[in-house]
Design a protein around this motif. Sequence first.
Motif, PDB file in Angstrom:
ATOM      1  N   GLU A  19       0.832  -1.211   0.000  1.00  0.00           N
ATOM      2  CA  GLU A  19       0.000   0.000   0.000  1.00  0.00           C
ATOM      3  C   GLU A  19       0.865   1.258   0.000  1.00  0.00           C
ATOM      4  N   TRP A  20       1.918   1.213   0.830  1.00  0.00           N
ATOM      5  CA  TRP A  20       2.829   2.360   0.886  1.00  0.00           C
ATOM      6  C   TRP A  20       3.474   2.600  -0.481  1.00  0.00           C
ATOM      7  N   ILE A  21       3.860   1.510  -1.143  1.00  0.00           N
ATOM      8  CA  ILE A  21       4.507   1.650  -2.463  1.00  0.00           C
ATOM      9  C   ILE A  21       3.531   2.262  -3.467  1.00  0.00           C
ATOM     10  N   LYS A  22       2.293   1.776  -3.451  1.00  0.00           N
ATOM     11  CA  LYS A  22       1.276   2.312  -4.379  1.00  0.00           C
ATOM     12  C   LYS A  22       1.034   3.804  -4.153  1.00  0.00           C
ATOM     13  N   THR A  23       0.877   4.180  -2.898  1.00  0.00           N
ATOM     14  CA  THR A  23       0.631   5.589  -2.576  1.00  0.00           C
ATOM     15  C   THR A  23       1.839   6.444  -2.959  1.00  0.00           C
ATOM     16  N   THR A  24       3.026   5.929  -2.633  1.00  0.00           N
ATOM     17  CA  THR A  24       4.248   6.661  -2.952  1.00  0.00           C
ATOM     18  C   THR A  24       4.391   6.829  -4.463  1.00  0.00           C
ATOM     19  N   ASP A  25       4.089   5.780  -5.189  1.00  0.00           N
ATOM     20  CA  ASP A  25       4.172   5.815  -6.654  1.00  0.00           C
ATOM     21  C   ASP A  25       3.323   6.962  -7.207  1.00  0.00           C
ATOM     22  N   LYS A  26       2.110   7.099  -6.691  1.00  0.00           N
ATOM     23  CA  LYS A  26       1.230   8.182  -7.190  1.00  0.00           C
ATOM     24  C   LYS A  26       1.827   9.550  -6.891  1.00  0.00           C
ATOM     25  N   LYS A  27       2.388   9.684  -5.690  1.00  0.00           N
ATOM     26  CA  LYS A  27       3.018  10.963  -5.322  1.00  0.00           C
ATOM     27  C   LYS A  27       4.214  11.263  -6.233  1.00  0.00           C
ATOM     28  N   ILE A  28       4.990  10.225  -6.538  1.00  0.00           N
ATOM     29  CA  ILE A  28       6.198  10.440  -7.350  1.00  0.00           C
ATOM     30  C   ILE A  28       5.835  10.809  -8.789  1.00  0.00           C
ATOM     31  N   ILE A  29       4.814  10.156  -9.315  1.00  0.00           N
ATOM     32  CA  ILE A  29       4.388  10.506 -10.683  1.00  0.00           C
ATOM     33  C   ILE A  29       3.982  11.978 -10.725  1.00  0.00           C
ATOM     34  N   ASN A  30       3.247  12.401  -9.741  1.00  0.00           N
ATOM     35  CA  ASN A  30       2.851  13.798  -9.658  1.00  0.00           C
ATOM     36  C   ASN A  30       4.082  14.718  -9.541  1.00  0.00           C
ATOM     37  N   LEU A  31       5.022  14.301  -8.721  1.00  0.00           N
ATOM     38  CA  LEU A  31       6.249  15.079  -8.510  1.00  0.00           C
ATOM     39  C   LEU A  31       7.048  15.213  -9.807  1.00  0.00           C
ATOM     40  N   ILE A  32       7.135  14.115 -10.571  1.00  0.00           N
ATOM     41  CA  ILE A  32       7.886  14.159 -11.839  1.00  0.00           C
ATOM     42  C   ILE A  32       7.188  15.084 -12.825  1.00  0.00           C
TER      43      ILE A  32
END
Lengths: 257, 257
Positions: free
Chosen positions: B4-17
């Motif tokens: 779950e943490w990886i999924k949430t982090t992934d969404k944040k990182i895509i937004n950040l990029i």
Amino acid sequence: MDEEWIKTTDKKIINLIRLTRKNTLDYINKDINVSTKTTRKDLVTNVDKSNEQFLVNNIREIDPKSKILGEEGFGDNVNSMSGHVWIIDPIDGTMNFVKEKNHFAIMLALYIDGKGILGYILDVMQNKLYHGIFGKVYENDKEIFSPKNISLNNGLMGMSAPLLINDYDNMQSIAHKSSGVRIYGSAGIQFISVIKGELIGYISHLKPWDIAAGKVMCDSLGITVTTIDGNALDMVSSETVLIATKIAHKEILDLVK
Amino acid sequence: MDEEWIKTTDKKIINLIRLTRKNTLDYINKDINVSTKTTRKDLVTNVDKSNEQFLVNNIREIDPKSKILGEEGFGDNVNSMSGHVWIIDPIDGTMNFVKEKNHFAIMLALYIDGKGILGYILDVMQNKLYHGIFGKVYENDKEIFSPKNISLNNGLMGMSAPLLINDYDNMQSIAHKSSGVRIYGSAGIQFISVIKGELIGYISHLKPWDIAAGKVMCDSLGITVTTIDGNALDMVSSETVLIATKIAHKEILDLVK
């Protein structure tokens, strides 16, 4: 030179190139039929042939009295540039077309009595048509202006791998003096990069159909196109060709000699 | 590993990029401020620095206990891959960024205890994000599948110009045996071509931030990534790196030795 005829012809050719793109994309995800020509790295496909046949047939209708020089031989046997001469590359970068399905071009040019009148390079996968007419150059409908006249040590040079590896004409020293070398595997795609000012030049052993369209646009943009010895191109021979911004062109000639 | 943490982090990182891309494009048509690092061909700009600072600040919030290894030094001094390690290349292909305003990438990866968990390569000008998570790879939202396992003589090889010119590790013979060499000047753009199956491999002297994101995706797609001697990468050293389809990887190792 009949300006109205050129304008009308230009519109027909743009339409023709768009249709050729459609044919190419129709083929690309079916089986592409590949054969070798002079070496295992010199490819031709059913799509090169079908595109050239299609372009030749249509140009015969658009400009019936012209001569046509095409890579795959569906045109005429052209030994001189007198009169109207159309020069066709139905798929430029056939290796890229086969292996990458990317980074290849359709190229077309009209020369009248040796003078470049119309030039077209279509980056097929990007769907961007680079297009020269009446001394102006366009990317689709947007005009492109002359790139900066940059010196060799400040710019990236396009090259072909065989020239670089074998150090023909002092190529490695030219590479070293530049900001770096880029190898894309398609003369058309390399010409586009020079026209857009991404690269300051390009050196490769080229056939008339590799050069014709790009040269029309380079001439309009103040980018010099000669043989690697600095001589004018006759447009019917294979040559090692040097394309570069004026300053870099002079610097490279000094390194070659 | 907390999915779950990886999924949430992934969404944040895509937004950040995506935000980092926006910053980059805001800068690109203003004056880019260029300095040299180790040589005249090793560039850094205000945009590399500003992007890295922005990425580091945001990752500190997203994953506070992690270590961060960034090309421009705004992260931490990372000597081991234990725990969470983020690896950042704020502009990969800075020379292309400066000279071409094209063919450069933003790259980011998360490794946990040495294992690649998340990998991102953004082709900035094409606006295509290549992205690896849970053993799958995507181009934007479209899943990418493993490229064909092609042998060296049937595929195009990416290389860096210095390796090819100086014939390090028998590079010219590898080039000769392949279908051709392509040089794009950005590890990120070359990795993308391998991931998409346009190239069968890539050889270059690379830093951890050049490799980290691409390796996550290559591992998922069955593309082998090792040192040029066939050894595993430690992800904290500079290495000459060999990335290739399984068959070509074996063939190239035989040519190197």
